[in-house]
Write a protein that holds these residues in place. Sequence first.
Motif, PDB file in Angstrom:
ATOM      1  N   ARG A 232     -35.022  13.318 -30.970  1.00 34.66           N
ATOM      2  CA  ARG A 232     -35.589  12.601 -29.823  1.00 34.66           C
ATOM      3  C   ARG A 232     -37.042  12.995 -29.577  1.00 34.66           C
ATOM      4  O   ARG A 232     -37.818  12.227 -29.028  1.00 34.66           O
ATOM      5  CB  ARG A 232     -34.742  12.887 -28.581  1.00 34.66           C
ATOM      6  N   SER A 257     -31.081  13.125 -35.748  1.00 37.04           N
ATOM      7  CA  SER A 257     -30.084  13.630 -34.796  1.00 37.04           C
ATOM      8  C   SER A 257     -29.374  12.444 -34.150  1.00 37.04           C
ATOM      9  O   SER A 257     -29.787  11.296 -34.295  1.00 37.04           O
ATOM     10  CB  SER A 257     -30.768  14.458 -33.706  1.00 37.04           C
ATOM     11  N   ARG A 258     -28.328  12.743 -33.411  1.00 35.69           N
ATOM     12  CA  ARG A 258     -27.605  11.654 -32.746  1.00 35.69           C
ATOM     13  C   ARG A 258     -28.476  10.944 -31.710  1.00 35.69           C
ATOM     14  O   ARG A 258     -28.368   9.738 -31.540  1.00 35.69           O
ATOM     15  CB  ARG A 258     -26.358  12.222 -32.081  1.00 35.69           C
ATOM     16  N   LYS A 259     -29.343  11.711 -31.051  1.00 33.97           N
ATOM     17  CA  LYS A 259     -30.222  11.072 -30.061  1.00 33.97           C
ATOM     18  C   LYS A 259     -31.145  10.062 -30.732  1.00 33.97           C
ATOM     19  O   LYS A 259     -31.442   9.012 -30.160  1.00 33.97           O
ATOM     20  CB  LYS A 259     -31.044  12.124 -29.309  1.00 33.97           C
ATOM     21  N   GLN A 271     -27.067  10.015 -39.710  1.00 32.06           N
ATOM     22  CA  GLN A 271     -26.945  11.027 -38.644  1.00 32.06           C
ATOM     23  C   GLN A 271     -26.338  12.320 -39.184  1.00 32.06           C
ATOM     24  O   GLN A 271     -25.316  12.321 -39.854  1.00 32.06           O
ATOM     25  CB  GLN A 271     -26.066  10.513 -37.509  1.00 32.06           C
ATOM     26  N   VAL A 272     -26.981  13.419 -38.822  1.00 37.06           N
ATOM     27  CA  VAL A 272     -26.494  14.743 -39.227  1.00 37.06           C
ATOM     28  C   VAL A 272     -25.749  15.361 -38.053  1.00 37.06           C
ATOM     29  O   VAL A 272     -26.220  15.298 -36.917  1.00 37.06           O
ATOM     30  CB  VAL A 272     -27.699  15.648 -39.609  1.00 37.06           C
ATOM     31  N   GLY A 273     -24.597  15.956 -38.309  1.00 37.85           N
ATOM     32  CA  GLY A 273     -23.907  16.677 -37.244  1.00 37.85           C
ATOM     33  C   GLY A 273     -22.435  16.385 -37.167  1.00 37.85           C
ATOM     34  O   GLY A 273     -21.868  15.731 -38.045  1.00 37.85           O
ATOM     35  N   GLN A 274     -21.869  16.862 -36.093  1.00 39.88           N
ATOM     36  CA  GLN A 274     -20.409  16.812 -35.897  1.00 39.88           C
ATOM     37  C   GLN A 274     -19.847  15.405 -35.985  1.00 39.88           C
ATOM     38  O   GLN A 274     -18.792  15.174 -36.565  1.00 39.88           O
ATOM     39  CB  GLN A 274     -20.090  17.416 -34.531  1.00 39.88           C
ATOM     40  N   THR A 275     -20.531  14.437 -35.382  1.00 37.79           N
ATOM     41  CA  THR A 275     -20.056  13.059 -35.457  1.00 37.79           C
ATOM     42  C   THR A 275     -20.866  12.249 -36.466  1.00 37.79           C
ATOM     43  O   THR A 275     -20.769  11.031 -36.513  1.00 37.79           O
ATOM     44  CB  THR A 275     -20.098  12.383 -34.071  1.00 37.79           C
ATOM     45  N   GLY A 288     -38.659  17.865 -34.125  1.00 38.99           N
ATOM     46  CA  GLY A 288     -38.354  17.351 -32.783  1.00 38.99           C
ATOM     47  C   GLY A 288     -36.871  17.312 -32.503  1.00 38.99           C
ATOM     48  O   GLY A 288     -36.366  16.432 -31.806  1.00 38.99           O
ATOM     49  N   SER A 290     -33.710  19.690 -31.016  1.00 37.20           N
ATOM     50  CA  SER A 290     -33.572  20.901 -30.188  1.00 37.20           C
ATOM     51  C   SER A 290     -32.652  21.945 -30.826  1.00 37.20           C
ATOM     52  O   SER A 290     -32.817  23.135 -30.602  1.00 37.20           O
ATOM     53  CB  SER A 290     -33.059  20.528 -28.799  1.00 37.20           C
ATOM     54  N   GLN A 294     -23.707  20.665 -31.881  1.00 39.42           N
ATOM     55  CA  GLN A 294     -23.139  19.554 -32.652  1.00 39.42           C
ATOM     56  C   GLN A 294     -24.053  19.153 -33.814  1.00 39.42           C
ATOM     57  O   GLN A 294     -23.598  18.633 -34.814  1.00 39.42           O
ATOM     58  CB  GLN A 294     -22.900  18.333 -31.757  1.00 39.42           C
ATOM     59  N   HIS A 295     -25.355  19.384 -33.641  1.00 35.65           N
ATOM     60  CA  HIS A 295     -26.272  19.094 -34.746  1.00 35.65           C
ATOM     61  C   HIS A 295     -26.212  20.210 -35.781  1.00 35.65           C
ATOM     62  O   HIS A 295     -26.110  19.955 -36.977  1.00 35.65           O
ATOM     63  CB  HIS A 295     -27.703  18.926 -34.225  1.00 35.65           C
ATOM     64  N   ASN A 309     -41.119  22.228 -33.668  1.00 41.04           N
ATOM     65  CA  ASN A 309     -40.766  21.886 -32.290  1.00 41.04           C
ATOM     66  C   ASN A 309     -41.841  22.450 -31.374  1.00 41.04           C
ATOM     67  O   ASN A 309     -42.350  23.550 -31.626  1.00 41.04           O
ATOM     68  CB  ASN A 309     -39.395  22.503 -31.949  1.00 41.04           C
ATOM     69  N   TYR A 328     -45.322  17.752 -33.250  1.00 44.06           N
ATOM     70  CA  TYR A 328     -45.108  17.277 -34.624  1.00 44.06           C
ATOM     71  C   TYR A 328     -46.234  16.346 -35.074  1.00 44.06           C
ATOM     72  O   TYR A 328     -46.533  16.211 -36.259  1.00 44.06           O
ATOM     73  CB  TYR A 328     -43.747  16.577 -34.747  1.00 44.06           C
TER      74      TYR A 328
HETATM   75  C1  LIG Z   1     -18.851  14.994 -28.945  1.00 43.37           C
HETATM   76  C2  LIG Z   1     -20.309  15.084 -29.284  1.00 43.37           C
HETATM   77  C3  LIG Z   1     -20.669  14.943 -30.588  1.00 43.37           C
HETATM   78  C4  LIG Z   1     -22.017  15.031 -30.961  1.00 43.37           C
HETATM   79  N1  LIG Z   1     -22.366  14.863 -32.267  1.00 43.37           N
HETATM   80  C5  LIG Z   1     -23.659  15.008 -32.618  1.00 43.37           C
HETATM   81  C6  LIG Z   1     -24.069  14.891 -33.979  1.00 43.37           C
HETATM   82  O1  LIG Z   1     -23.277  14.600 -34.886  1.00 43.37           O
HETATM   83  N2  LIG Z   1     -25.368  15.087 -34.282  1.00 43.37           N
HETATM   84  C7  LIG Z   1     -26.308  15.392 -33.326  1.00 43.37           C
HETATM   85  O2  LIG Z   1     -27.474  15.548 -33.691  1.00 43.37           O
HETATM   86  N3  LIG Z   1     -25.940  15.468 -32.027  1.00 43.37           N
HETATM   87  C8  LIG Z   1     -24.661  15.282 -31.646  1.00 43.37           C
HETATM   88  N4  LIG Z   1     -24.327  15.329 -30.327  1.00 43.37           N
HETATM   89  C9  LIG Z   1     -25.419  15.386 -29.337  1.00 43.37           C
HETATM   90  C10 LIG Z   1     -25.982  16.781 -29.146  1.00 43.37           C
HETATM   91  O3  LIG Z   1     -25.229  17.464 -28.154  1.00 43.37           O
HETATM   92  C11 LIG Z   1     -27.447  16.705 -28.679  1.00 43.37           C
HETATM   93  O4  LIG Z   1     -27.533  15.939 -27.504  1.00 43.37           O
HETATM   94  C12 LIG Z   1     -28.382  16.103 -29.725  1.00 43.37           C
HETATM   95  O5  LIG Z   1     -28.225  16.752 -30.969  1.00 43.37           O
HETATM   96  C13 LIG Z   1     -29.820  16.275 -29.271  1.00 43.37           C
HETATM   97  O6  LIG Z   1     -30.654  15.549 -30.116  1.00 43.37           O
HETATM   98  P1  LIG Z   1     -32.156  15.954 -30.277  1.00 43.37           P
HETATM   99  O7  LIG Z   1     -32.280  17.376 -30.681  1.00 43.37           O
HETATM  100  O8  LIG Z   1     -32.801  14.925 -31.127  1.00 43.37           O
HETATM  101  O9  LIG Z   1     -32.743  15.714 -28.787  1.00 43.37           O
HETATM  102  P2  LIG Z   1     -33.107  16.731 -27.663  1.00 43.37           P
HETATM  103  O10 LIG Z   1     -32.045  17.687 -27.392  1.00 43.37           O
HETATM  104  O11 LIG Z   1     -33.621  15.913 -26.543  1.00 43.37           O
HETATM  105  O12 LIG Z   1     -34.316  17.572 -28.295  1.00 43.37           O
HETATM  106  C14 LIG Z   1     -35.598  17.050 -28.562  1.00 43.37           C
HETATM  107  C15 LIG Z   1     -36.446  18.223 -29.023  1.00 43.37           C
HETATM  108  O13 LIG Z   1     -37.705  17.717 -29.397  1.00 43.37           O
HETATM  109  C16 LIG Z   1     -38.701  18.642 -28.959  1.00 43.37           C
HETATM  110  N5  LIG Z   1     -39.950  17.885 -28.822  1.00 43.37           N
HETATM  111  C17 LIG Z   1     -40.295  16.993 -27.841  1.00 43.37           C
HETATM  112  N6  LIG Z   1     -41.505  16.485 -28.084  1.00 43.37           N
HETATM  113  C18 LIG Z   1     -41.937  17.058 -29.247  1.00 43.37           C
HETATM  114  C19 LIG Z   1     -43.132  16.917 -30.018  1.00 43.37           C
HETATM  115  N7  LIG Z   1     -44.105  16.063 -29.652  1.00 43.37           N
HETATM  116  N8  LIG Z   1     -43.259  17.650 -31.129  1.00 43.37           N
HETATM  117  C20 LIG Z   1     -42.282  18.526 -31.522  1.00 43.37           C
HETATM  118  N9  LIG Z   1     -41.127  18.673 -30.827  1.00 43.37           N
HETATM  119  C21 LIG Z   1     -40.967  17.945 -29.708  1.00 43.37           C
HETATM  120  C22 LIG Z   1     -38.180  19.176 -27.642  1.00 43.37           C
HETATM  121  O14 LIG Z   1     -38.753  20.439 -27.374  1.00 43.37           O
HETATM  122  C23 LIG Z   1     -36.696  19.265 -27.905  1.00 43.37           C
HETATM  123  O15 LIG Z   1     -36.330  20.546 -28.384  1.00 43.37           O
HETATM  124  C24 LIG Z   1     -23.003  15.264 -29.953  1.00 43.37           C
HETATM  125  C25 LIG Z   1     -22.607  15.429 -28.643  1.00 43.37           C
HETATM  126  C26 LIG Z   1     -21.282  15.325 -28.297  1.00 43.37           C
HETATM  127  C27 LIG Z   1     -20.901  15.487 -26.873  1.00 43.37           C
END
Ligand SMILES: Cc1cc2nc3c(=O)[nH]c(=O)nc-3n(C[C@H](O)[C@H](O)[C@H](O)COP(=O)(O)OP(=O)(O)OC[C@H]3O[C@@H](n4cnc5c(N)ncnc54)[C@H](O)[C@@H]3O)c2cc1C
Length: 345
Positions: A232, A257-259, A271-275, A288, A290, A294-295, A309, A328
């Motif tokens: 995300r 990531s899932r997001k 998508q990489v991760g649990q689901t 980017g 976190s 799950q990831h 990050n 990034y």
């Molecule tokens: C049952 C269940 C299953 C799930 N399965 C999966 C799965 O298979 N895969 C998965 O990935 N998730 C899964 N999730 C979701 C998981 O819990 C997280 O919500 C998800 O992984 C977060 O995605 P993210 O890291 O992209 O986003 P965020 O958690 O929002 O992280 C974004 C990161 O980007 C960084 N960032 C922001 N701006 C910048 C920038 N300009 N430059 C550099 N860094 C920046 C931030 O500091 C932050 O650390 C699942 C959740 C549940 C409940």
Amino acid sequence: MSTAGICPEWDLIIKDEWRGVWIFVETFDGEVNEASLQLLNPGRMIADKIKAKLVGVMLGHNIRHLVREPIYYGADEVIYVDDPALSTYTPEVYAETLISLVRKYKPEIILAAGTLRGREMIPYVANILRAGITADCTDFDVDVNTRDLIMIRPPFGATLLAHIRAPERRPQLSTVRPNVFKLPSRDVSRRGELIEEKVDVPPPRIKLISSEEVKVEEVPIEKAEIIVSGGRGLGSPEGFKLLEKLAELVGGVVAGSRKAVDAGWIPHERQVGQTGKSVKASLYIAVGISGAAQHLFGIREAGIVVAINNDPEAPIFENADYGIVADYREAVPALIEEITNRRSR
Ligand SMILES: Cc1cc2nc3c(=O)[nH]c(=O)nc-3n(C[C@H](O)[C@H](O)[C@H](O)COP(=O)(O)OP(=O)(O)OC[C@H]3O[C@@H](n4cnc5c(N)ncnc54)[C@H](O)[C@@H]3O)c2cc1C
């Protein structure tokens, strides 16, 4: 009400009659599915603990040249059905054939890969046999006294692990996503018994009219050696264009990531991760992302992890071999420039 397929004698399970650990080993296009063979790894551990045989079970047509493979990877024996009626996969026909073998041999445990086929036909088998099934297990243990399989998996959303048993039923069934376990080493000097079974394969109720291969240009992420993965934090789909450039330069593929998938920036099959999918790339660059549990689950088997990050407190850094604390939009172009310059020297 029709009771076809229901098995009333299953209500009178005598657990002591059920012995053996089965791995359902898929074949596809003349090859043995690697995700199935990976299950010989936990299968061996379980079988050794309860002093049971580890058996590979294979169904298909023209598979005789493949049936030794599970033995090379650690099975004690292989039971197989080679029948023209199994040349085309239909879930019901495959499931019914497997059920016939289960009724004959009474295995106490059946593990299958959580592939498209496994996810489709194994629940069918469990349903007909009225047996317990746990999908997407990430680990196993076994109670040596009761011989209950302990099926371990993350419950929804939590960082805890659930330990699940099906103590009243046999067989105990479980599916595991590809790449959760490592492939055991192959040893062609291993010997084991091969048992060919003849089963009255039921005719399919559906007819395949035509099939068309979908051409996939990119390497699937579960097979990729190098992955550049975005989350995300990329903020928009344009961010992925930058990741594609980096991936192309290092001979890798893009994942997310899932997001990022939920935002529609990258398709679900990436998508990489649990689901999503578990990957075993030797280099995983997380941009980017976190580092949610799950990831991280999906990169357990990855080699070197590099995290980019802008938050130094992001949990991904605790799970990375190298970290770059930066935006990034600065770090990725700088990496691209550096790699390009070094190559042109
Ligand atoms: C049952 C269940 C299953 C799930 N399965 C999966 C799965 O298979 N895969 C998965 O990935 N998730 C899964 N999730 C979701 C998981 O819990 C997280 O919500 C998800 O992984 C977060 O995605 P993210 O890291 O992209 O986003 P965020 O958690 O929002 O992280 C974004 C990161 O980007 C960084 N960032 C922001 N701006 C910048 C920038 N300009 N430059 C550099 N860094 C920046 C931030 O500091 C932050 O650390 C699942 C959740 C549940 C409940």
